[in-house]
Design a protein around this motif. Structure first.
Motif, PDB file in Angstrom:
ATOM      1  N   ARG A   7      -9.918   1.679  -2.061  1.00 28.43           N
ATOM      2  CA  ARG A   7     -10.059   2.889  -2.881  1.00 28.43           C
ATOM      3  C   ARG A   7      -8.856   3.830  -2.744  1.00 28.43           C
ATOM      4  N   ASP A   8      -8.314   3.920  -1.530  1.00 26.48           N
ATOM      5  CA  ASP A   8      -7.179   4.809  -1.302  1.00 26.48           C
ATOM      6  C   ASP A   8      -5.974   4.327  -2.113  1.00 26.48           C
ATOM      7  N   ARG A   9      -5.425   5.193  -2.940  1.00 25.99           N
ATOM      8  CA  ARG A   9      -4.252   4.896  -3.769  1.00 25.99           C
ATOM      9  C   ARG A   9      -4.526   3.793  -4.791  1.00 25.99           C
ATOM     10  N   ASP A  10      -5.775   3.678  -5.210  1.00 25.19           N
ATOM     11  CA  ASP A  10      -6.115   2.657  -6.214  1.00 25.19           C
ATOM     12  C   ASP A  10      -5.379   2.935  -7.518  1.00 25.19           C
ATOM     13  N   TYR A  45      -6.916   4.555 -11.797  1.00 21.92           N
ATOM     14  CA  TYR A  45      -6.289   4.667 -13.114  1.00 21.92           C
ATOM     15  C   TYR A  45      -7.203   5.412 -14.083  1.00 21.92           C
ATOM     16  N   ALA A  46      -8.493   5.041 -14.135  1.00 19.29           N
ATOM     17  CA  ALA A  46      -9.424   5.652 -15.085  1.00 19.29           C
ATOM     18  C   ALA A  46      -9.520   7.160 -14.876  1.00 19.29           C
ATOM     19  N   HIS A  53       0.835  -1.200   0.000  1.00 20.92           N
ATOM     20  CA  HIS A  53       0.000   0.000   0.000  1.00 20.92           C
ATOM     21  C   HIS A  53       0.872   1.253   0.000  1.00 20.92           C
ATOM     22  N   ASP A  54       1.944   1.229   0.788  1.00 22.22           N
ATOM     23  CA  ASP A  54       2.871   2.361   0.814  1.00 22.22           C
ATOM     24  C   ASP A  54       3.642   2.486  -0.496  1.00 22.22           C
ATOM     25  N   TYR A  55       3.868   1.357  -1.161  1.00 17.14           N
ATOM     26  CA  TYR A  55       4.658   1.333  -2.405  1.00 17.14           C
ATOM     27  C   TYR A  55       3.836   1.757  -3.629  1.00 17.14           C
ATOM     28  N   LYS A  56       2.509   1.842  -3.486  1.00 15.97           N
ATOM     29  CA  LYS A  56       1.647   2.035  -4.648  1.00 15.97           C
ATOM     30  C   LYS A  56       1.957   3.300  -5.441  1.00 15.97           C
ATOM     31  N   ARG A  57       2.412   4.342  -4.784  1.00 16.55           N
ATOM     32  CA  ARG A  57       2.721   5.568  -5.528  1.00 16.55           C
ATOM     33  C   ARG A  57       3.808   5.311  -6.562  1.00 16.55           C
ATOM     34  N   ARG A  58       4.827   4.548  -6.185  1.00 11.96           N
ATOM     35  CA  ARG A  58       5.895   4.212  -7.133  1.00 11.96           C
ATOM     36  C   ARG A  58       5.375   3.250  -8.198  1.00 11.96           C
ATOM     37  N   PRO A  90     -14.304  -2.189  -8.693  1.00 10.36           N
ATOM     38  CA  PRO A  90     -13.983  -0.805  -8.323  1.00 10.36           C
ATOM     39  C   PRO A  90     -14.692  -0.348  -7.054  1.00 10.36           C
ATOM     40  N   ALA A  91     -15.621  -1.174  -6.542  1.00  9.49           N
ATOM     41  CA  ALA A  91     -16.414  -0.781  -5.372  1.00  9.49           C
ATOM     42  C   ALA A  91     -15.870  -1.357  -4.071  1.00  9.49           C
TER      43      ALA A  91
END
Length: 490
Positions: free
Chosen positions: A144-147, A153-154, A106-111, A138-139
């Motif tokens: 949802r956070d940092r999806d 993406y959309a 979850h922390d890595y998702k930005r990269r 998607p629900a």
């Protein structure tokens, strides 16, 4: 000119996202569009090796085939391969970066999202259209956070979304309306229509529900897709739902359904063969009498080896071999057939060693660098061509390797064969996809004069069926409009 982007998201896992993307890709390809598939983030243990030596989900390799393309790391920039209930190997642009638990990822998702957007940019600069597959639903509020896999993406690339639901499971209207309700206003606005999948029965009896759905949501139903039997497509992850009924089969094959089984698509050709009855044997099921036992690949070889012992497969295999049966190990299955599997660096779990089944004189050590190769060669035990792909961290050494399974065109040898010829192992996935290899292995297992099966041709025919389904059951006028296809249609 940048590509048009269209995304398919599902109300649930296994709603039919992968299949619909493959169908849309082939339909657009047949209409003259330069089209590419894309899945920002995939979680699957079925993977493929790209021409440039990377690793992506097998579903994206099938979708690439639908587009007339070779698989590319950009088609699936982030792949998660679970190695426990709470952790996974994270693969970015085709190569592993780390093992992470859910919080670390979850922390890595930005990269990870940077990698997703980099691949997205390359694709939209190269192709006329990109058909994107979401992941799960998607629900899922907790995700949802940092999806980066669905609406995250959309929203970032500003693309329209088709929402697909599986009517065969029941509750299709609740799935669609409930999913829509849980989206934010901007996310809800980008859903341009619904597709209902796997319908059986009289469509006239469904029409009142479709009319209600369109009135309630203000969005069109783009089509109702029929339940297509007999599709020969590689599954994204889950084991096949159905087992073919083959009372007249001449060869019985048993495959233990390991908790972390990987690339079970290796067995698609056997499942499609009219003379072969293949059964996946789950936990607490007695290993059945059979002619051939195949140990499949594994993402956690030592843990799955312990599972085999706990389930009694070691004793069942010993009995099977005493009565003249054959055993084949593929990748992790080959490693299990040796004397020991060592993981000193904790690549697949806690550091340590595990005693193997002891049917081949070799030992395996898991190493950091993953072997990713597409290879071809000749079988060592038969006059037949072989090709496949390697995905493994283990390096095997031992006397058994002097009697190899195959000799490869790059000068290496692959796998091993016991002195009595009853036990063989190979690192190559996709063995049975080659008709020559399939025929040779069936003869070794005791099935002579078997029918010829070319699973690649069956997959191609299935992809064509999917494109026909789009043509006959979806609103193609709207699809053409969204994809800007007017100038591309011959």
């Amino acid at each position: 000119m940048t590509a048009r982007v269209l995304m398919v998201q599902g109300c649930t896992s296994d709603a039919g996202k992968s299949t619909l993307v493959a169908a849309l890709c082939r339909w657009a390809y047949r209409r003259g569009l330069r089209v590419a598939p894309f899945k920002p983030q995939n979680m699957a243990l079925n993977s493929a090796v790209t021409a440039d030596g990377g690793e992506i989900g097998r579903a994206q390799a099938v979708q690439a085939q639908a587009c007339g393309l070779e698989p590319s790391i950009d088609f699936n920039p982030v792949l998660l391969k679970p190695n426990s209930d709470v952790g996974a190997q994270v693969i970015v642009h085709g190569h592993p970066v780390a093992n992470m638990d859910a919080r670390d990822y979850h922390d890595y998702k930005r990269r990870a999202f940077d990698a997703v957007l980099a691949s997205h940019r390359r694709l939209v600069d190269t192709y006329d259209a990109v058909i994107v597959e979401g992941a799960g639903s998607p629900a899922e509020i907790n995700l949802r956070d940092r999806d980066i896999a669905n609406m995250g993406y959309a929203e970032a690339v500003d693309c329209p979304v088709i929402l697909i639901a599986d009517i065969d499971r029941g509750g299709v209207f609740a799935h669609l309306v409930g999913t829509l309700t849980l989206l934010s206003p901007s996310e809800r606005a980008r859903v341009i229509g619904f597709v209902i999948n796997r319908f059986r029965g009289d469509l006239a009896l469904l029409q009142s529900g479709l009319d209600w759905l369109e009135r309630e949501t203000g969005k069109p139903v783009l089509g109702v897709l029929p339940y297509l039997h007999g599709l020969q497509l590689e599954a994204e992850d889950a084991l096949p739902r159905e087992r073919a009924n083959k009372p007249q089969a001449l060869l019985r094959v048993a495959v233990p359904a390991l908790p972390r089984i990987s690339n079970h698509t290796d067995f698609d050709a056997l499942r499609a063969h009219p003379d072969v009855d293949l059964r996946f044997v789950g936990p607490n099921e007695t290993p059945p009498a059979c002619d051939l036992i195949i140990l499949p690949g594994s993402k956690s070889t030592r843990a799955d080896l312990a599972w085999l012992h706990a389930q009694g497969w070691d004793r069942a295999m010993a009995r099977h071999l005493r009565y003249g049966g054959k055993v084949l190990g593929i990748c992790g299955g080959l490693q299990m057939l040796g004397r020991a599997v060592h993981d000193p660096q904790g690549i697949e779990g806690a550091p340590g060693s595990s005693e193997g089944l002891g049917w081949l004189e070799l030992d395996t050590t898991l190493e950091t660098r993953k072997q990713l190769h597409r290879v071809a060669g000749r079988l060592a035990f038969a006059d037949a061509h072989v090709q496949g792909y390697e995905i493994h961290c283990g390096i095997s050494r031992g006397e058994a390797l002097t009697s190899p399974f195959a000799r490869l065109d790059d000068g290496r040898s692959d796998g091993a064969m016991s002195a009595d010829g009853q036990v063989m192992g190979s690192y190559l996935h996709g063995l049975f996809d080659d008709p020559q290899t399939l025929s040779a292995l069936l003869q070794w297992a005791g099935l002579h004069h078997a029918a010829t099966v070319d699973v690649r041709a069956l997959r191609e025919a299935s992809i064509e069926r999917l494109a026909d389904m789009v043509e006959h059951h979806l609103n193609t006028a709207l699809l053409e409009k969204w994809l800007g296809m007017t100038a591309c249609v011959p």
